[in-house]
Design an enzyme around this catalytic site. Structure first.
Site, PDB file in Angstrom:
ATOM      1  N   ARG A  53      12.224 -16.298  -2.783  1.00 23.09           N
ATOM      2  CA  ARG A  53      12.177 -14.980  -2.176  1.00 23.09           C
ATOM      3  C   ARG A  53      13.539 -14.314  -2.296  1.00 23.09           C
ATOM      4  NH1 ARG A  53       9.209 -10.565  -0.970  1.00 23.09           N
ATOM      5  NH2 ARG A  53       9.005 -10.101   1.241  1.00 23.09           N
ATOM      6  N   THR A 102       2.430  -6.774  -6.300  1.00 20.16           N
ATOM      7  CA  THR A 102       2.595  -8.211  -6.461  1.00 20.16           C
ATOM      8  C   THR A 102       1.604  -8.703  -7.494  1.00 20.16           C
ATOM      9  OG1 THR A 102       3.244  -8.351  -4.144  1.00 20.16           O
ATOM     10  CG2 THR A 102       2.491 -10.399  -5.155  1.00 20.16           C
ATOM     11  N   SER A 155       7.519 -12.434   4.054  1.00 22.08           N
ATOM     12  CA  SER A 155       6.582 -12.094   2.992  1.00 22.08           C
ATOM     13  C   SER A 155       5.152 -12.375   3.430  1.00 22.08           C
ATOM     14  CB  SER A 155       6.888 -12.923   1.732  1.00 22.08           C
ATOM     15  OG  SER A 155       5.886 -12.756   0.753  1.00 22.08           O
ATOM     16  N   SER A 156       4.211 -11.699   2.791  1.00 20.93           N
ATOM     17  CA  SER A 156       2.784 -11.956   2.997  1.00 20.93           C
ATOM     18  C   SER A 156       2.163 -12.744   1.847  1.00 20.93           C
ATOM     19  CB  SER A 156       2.024 -10.630   3.156  1.00 20.93           C
ATOM     20  OG  SER A 156       2.468  -9.930   4.298  1.00 20.93           O
ATOM     21  N   ASP A 201      10.674  -5.028   3.300  1.00 21.47           N
ATOM     22  CA  ASP A 201       9.894  -6.023   4.029  1.00 21.47           C
ATOM     23  C   ASP A 201      10.608  -6.566   5.257  1.00 21.47           C
ATOM     24  OD1 ASP A 201       7.544  -5.914   2.680  1.00 21.47           O
ATOM     25  OD2 ASP A 201       7.847  -7.721   1.493  1.00 21.47           O
ATOM     26  N   GLY A 232      -1.204  -7.607  -3.095  1.00 17.79           N
ATOM     27  CA  GLY A 232      -1.790  -6.705  -2.122  1.00 17.79           C
ATOM     28  C   GLY A 232      -1.008  -6.473  -0.852  1.00 17.79           C
ATOM     29  N   GLY A 233       0.302  -6.799  -0.816  1.00 16.82           N
ATOM     30  CA  GLY A 233       1.065  -6.589   0.409  1.00 16.82           C
ATOM     31  C   GLY A 233       0.511  -7.426   1.545  1.00 16.82           C
TER      32      GLY A 233
END
Length: 567
Positions: free
Chosen positions: A100, A376, A447-448, A418, A468-469
């Site tokens: 990340r 993403t 993060s998702s 984010d 997709g966030g």
């Protein structure tokens, strides 16, 4: 570029992506005895398969596919962003890699606020201050050093070839290029991104070459990690940042490291669920929701009925409230209650406080306490020996911040968006202000992304993930549930109707035309607010068929260039 142009840029990108994803209604399945790669681009998937045919393992194939996507799928495939890997080895052991992005050393909690302490609109997503220190190259290199088989150069060379020799321009990218052509030079790298040496837009079917990116990839090929974080590339990144208002320096790049972490492990009716730990919130939320589903009596609830959608939405609401309150970078938040959140006991408490006759209320001042007592890309890989990789990486928005040095040929992320941008301020519109995810130098933003592998008897049974966030968590969750609970084939599981609830804003998003009018009306009577969207997620999945003794792969139909390739 001024704020108006930036906002217009984002609007046109969203429109372009919606057009890009105007795809057939059904995913196509692919079978393979010896291996499978499912990604957002058929060329990248084939690169991964070719690596396996040369003797490479799933990690090798994943690295090659990731670099190929940086060339063929520039809206999200990247060397200017970051992400996560979940690896299940053939012996059943599971590990993860966290690459990340990080906040630069010169970042601060109030860096996106005005003199009165208010968030300057879109400042955390626009301009070079929104760029986090990229992690992709470091993560892929670390994974190779630990578990790769073929030489590093062999894995990067296919992407060098794709960039320098080029490939036929697909229609989806051509649509983006047409929109970009209407803008002036303030659009930086994007102005000429899809043009040839004569300044003309590359036409569909014509060869698109990216020599600057090819040169950057060549340096990474020859020098590994240091090819990006030191030397000419690092020099140019610092120079570009200084000239255009960015924060990242050579010191930031030199200090960046990827991390191998222990996976989160959950279970569901005899299956083992492995996913990413923080700074991804995906694994925690996924396991929490799967625990709720295991405790609920799904046999008495018809799939996609009003009761089913209500139950799923309420589970999502609770998991996202817990995400907002508790989760962030574990290196800065050592006391996060992760074990509690993914426990069966916690799920039981959550279930006991769920009313099956009406919607709960999402209270921005209380997080999960009420229930107590946009880009993403993802790809999935398996090899002939049973090694499996689930990899999700991102630039945040489609084409990230839309900026980058033309000398380097890649686009930077805008992942600083984010972080929680305004300390202590959580709003009903979905802005979160809790402490665990506030901006601190060298901290990784929450993060998702939810790369996930489901195991059965120590072998990979399902490899899944999505872009997709924040919707990533829920699209992966519903697909895992479809496969494990309803025994759906992978293509059916990823194409089934999906919904999304993220606690705040307090609404259910549903895929347009897939939810019946009667169900919508019934949910509204229960107190739910509903909002239609075109699609949720772009899932890339692989399952194992024990009868055929073969892998089954599918790319969701909303990915126009996506493909499952097996052999």
């Amino acid at each position: 570029m001024n704020m108006l142009l930036r906002s217009s840029f984002l609007a046109f990108l969203i429109l372009g992506i919606l057009q890009y994803f105007n795809a057939p209604a059904n995913a196509q399945v692919t079978y393979g005895k010896n291996g499978m790669v499912v990604s957002d681009n058929v060329l990248a998937s084939q690169v991964g398969i070719d690596i396996m045919k040369k003797g490479g393992n799933a990690i090798d194939a994943s690295i090659a596919t990731a670099f190929a996507l940086a060339v063929t799928h520039p809206e999200a495939g990247n060397i200017g962003g970051g992400g996560f890997i979940v690896l299940m080895k053939a012996n059943g052991e599971v590990t993860t890699f966290d690459f990340r992005e990080k906040a630069p050393l010169n970042a601060s909690p109030d860096m996106f606020l005005d003199t009165e302490g208010n968030l300057v609109e879109n400042s955390n997503h626009q301009g070079l201050k929104a760029v986090g220190v990229p992690g992709t190259v470091a993560g892929l290199y670390l994974a190779h050093q630990r578990y790769g088989k073929l030489p590093w150069k062999d894995l990067v060379q296919p992407s060098v070839n794709l960039a320098i020799e080029g490939f036929p321009m697909p229609w989806g990218l051509y649509q983006v290029a047409l929109n970009l052509a209407e803008w002036d030079e303030s659009f930086d790298i994007m102005t000429n991104y899809f043009r040839n040496e004569n300044g003309d837009i590359i036409q569909p079917g014509e060869i698109w070459r990216q020599p600057a990116l090819g040169n950057t990839l060549s340096l990474i090929r020859d020098h590994g990690h240091d090819g990006f974080y030191k030397g000419p590339v690092a020099d140019e990144i610092e120079s570009y940042m200084k000239a255009n208002g960015g924060l990242i320096t050579k010191k930031d790049l030199e200090k960046y490291t990827a991390v191998e972490r222990q996976p989160l492990k959950g279970s569901y009716k005899g299956f083992d669920i492995y996913s990413m730990p923080p700074p991804s919130s995906g694994g925690v939320a996924l396991i929490e929701m799967m625990n709720l589903m295991e405790l609920a009596d799904l046999s008495s609830i018809e799939f996609n009925s009003t009761a089913y959608v209500h139950l799923v939405a309420e589970a999502m609401r609770r998991a996202f409230a817990d995400r907002a309150e508790h989760l962030g970078d574990p290196d800065f938040n050592p006391e996060m209650p992760v074990d509690r959140l993914i426990s069966k006991e916690f799920a039981q408490m959550r279930l006991e406080n769920m009313d099956m006759t009406k919607a709960s209320a999402s209270d921005s001042s209380r997080f999960g306490q009420l229930y107590d007592g946009s880009s993403t890309t993802h790809f999935s890989v398996v090899d002939k020996d049973g090694n499996a990789v689930s990899l999700t990486y991102t630039l945040e928005h489609s084409y990230g911040v839309g900026m980058g040095s033309s000398k380097l040929g890649f686009i930077f992320n805008n992942e600083m968006g984010d972080f929680n941008p305004q300390p202590g301020i959580t709003t009903s519109k979905g802005q979160i202000g809790s402490d665990p995810n506030q901006i601190v130098p060298e901290k990784r933003m929450l993060s998702s992304m939810t790369p996930t592998i489901v195991g059965k008897d120590g072998k990979p049974y399902l490899v899944i993930g999505s872009p997709g966030g924040r919707t990533i968590i829920n699209t992966v969750f519903q697909t895992v549930l479809n496969v494990l609970e309803y025994n759906m084939r992978i293509d059916k599981a990823i194409e089934a109707m999906k919904i999304h609830h993220q606690w705040l804003p307090d609404e259910i998003r549903y895929e347009r035309h897939l939810m019946s009018p009667d169900t919508r009306q019934a949910l509204e009577k229960m107190g739910h607010k509903l909002r239609p969207v075109n699609n949720l997620g772009v899932l890339m999945g692989i399952t194992y068929d024990p009868i055929l003794k073969a892998y089954v792969g599918a790319s969701e139909s909303s990915s126009k260039e996506g493909a499952a390739v097996g052999y």
